[in-house]
Scaffold this active site. Structure first.
Site, PDB file in Angstrom:
ATOM      1  N   CYS A 153       0.841  -1.199   0.000  1.00 56.38           N
ATOM      2  CA  CYS A 153       0.000   0.000   0.000  1.00 56.38           C
ATOM      3  C   CYS A 153       0.883   1.258   0.000  1.00 56.38           C
ATOM      4  O   CYS A 153       1.479   1.579  -1.023  1.00 56.38           O
ATOM      5  CB  CYS A 153      -0.999  -0.026   1.143  1.00 56.38           C
ATOM      6  SG  CYS A 153      -2.347   1.189   0.911  1.00 56.38           S
ATOM      7  N   HIS A 194      -3.710  -5.159   0.711  1.00 57.86           N
ATOM      8  CA  HIS A 194      -3.220  -5.472   2.053  1.00 57.86           C
ATOM      9  C   HIS A 194      -3.394  -6.955   2.375  1.00 57.86           C
ATOM     10  O   HIS A 194      -4.402  -7.352   2.970  1.00 57.86           O
ATOM     11  CB  HIS A 194      -3.995  -4.673   3.093  1.00 57.86           C
ATOM     12  CG  HIS A 194      -3.616  -3.232   3.184  1.00 57.86           C
ATOM     13  ND1 HIS A 194      -2.520  -2.792   3.897  1.00 57.86           N
ATOM     14  CD2 HIS A 194      -4.196  -2.131   2.658  1.00 57.86           C
ATOM     15  CE1 HIS A 194      -2.445  -1.476   3.815  1.00 57.86           C
ATOM     16  NE2 HIS A 194      -3.443  -1.047   3.068  1.00 57.86           N
ATOM     17  N   GLU A 242      -2.024  -8.429   4.705  1.00 54.24           N
ATOM     18  CA  GLU A 242      -1.952  -8.535   6.169  1.00 54.24           C
ATOM     19  C   GLU A 242      -3.256  -8.149   6.863  1.00 54.24           C
ATOM     20  O   GLU A 242      -3.421  -8.393   8.069  1.00 54.24           O
ATOM     21  CB  GLU A 242      -0.798  -7.667   6.703  1.00 54.24           C
ATOM     22  CG  GLU A 242      -1.076  -6.182   6.835  1.00 54.24           C
ATOM     23  CD  GLU A 242      -1.039  -5.391   5.530  1.00 54.24           C
ATOM     24  OE1 GLU A 242      -0.998  -4.154   5.596  1.00 54.24           O
ATOM     25  OE2 GLU A 242      -1.063  -6.009   4.439  1.00 54.24           O
TER      26      GLU A 242
END
Length: 226
Positions: free
Chosen positions: A94, A172, A174
């Site tokens: 990002c 993302h 994560e």
């Protein structure tokens, strides 16, 4: 293999206690793959002494724009350029995706259509990977020499590969669904409610494992000395 995590922001305080900080999320994402981790809060001007203090570097997301005037951005761009020159592998997620592009001569800006929120499908050529996203900024013009590794209708430069020097992704991997829900609750005021509702309907679609495999393979790729 030691991975240095360059933390360029923090989650909202209201959800940080439950989900941890951005470096915690990446350690969970890459757990069990033989990596050790050291984190540096570069947003707070905590930088490594050398690009060789880790075997690879991962730059996190942030609420900041890479084009904004923050003290940590110029030294981070300099660190990126030195790591690339030294062939120390970089992964950017990002904000990390965007700052690596900007540091190497690319252009970043806001998408005129607004936001991408929640699970999005990305065309990686040989497969479609669904990942959670949370962004309005994106790489508008990649740097010279960067290859587009993934795209979709909203994000033309959703992943970039810079030979064996850097691999970057706009989405993302994560971010779990419950974290996206927390962001919608605490940072979603500027996002149209219909977009938030659509993101909630896509809960459960994101699967970070294929991109996590690609990140691991990129870090472990054998590189010649610079």
């Amino acid at each position: 293999m030691r991975i240095g995590i360059l933390k360029t922001g923090q989650p909202p305080g209201e959800i940080r206690a439950e989900h941890g900080d951005y470096d915690d999320m990446f350690e969970r994402l890459l757990a069990g793959r033989g990596f050790d981790f050291t984190s540096y809060h570069v947003e707070a001007m905590q930088f490594p002494a050398s690009v060789h203090d880790a075997d690879g570097w991962l730059i996190t997301g942030s609420r900041h724009g890479v084009y904004e005037d923050h003290p940590f951005i110029p030294p981070l761009e300099d660190f990126i350029r030195r790591a690339v020159a030294a062939r120390v592998p970089l992964v950017g997620i990002c904000f990390g995706h965007q700052i690596i592009a900007q540091a190497l001569g690319g252009q970043v800006g806001k998408h005129p259509a607004g936001w991408a929120v929640g699970a999005q499908d990305y065309d990686f050529g040989d497969e479609t990977i669904s990942l959670n996203a949370w962004h309005q900024d994106q790489v508008v013009t990649p740097p010279e020499g960067a290859e587009v590794a993934a795209h979709n209708a909203f994000c033309a430069n959703a992943a970039l590969i810079y030979g064996d020097r850097a691999f970057t992704v706009q989405a993302h991997p994560e971010f779990r669904d419950d974290f996206i829900e927390g962001l919608m609750a605490h940072r979603g005021a500027a996002i149209p409610p219909a977009l938030l509702d659509a993101a909630r309907e896509r809960r459960g679609r994101a699967d970070p494992s294929p991109i996590t495999d690609r990140i691991e393979a990129f870090f472990r790729h054998s590189r010649p000395a610079p």
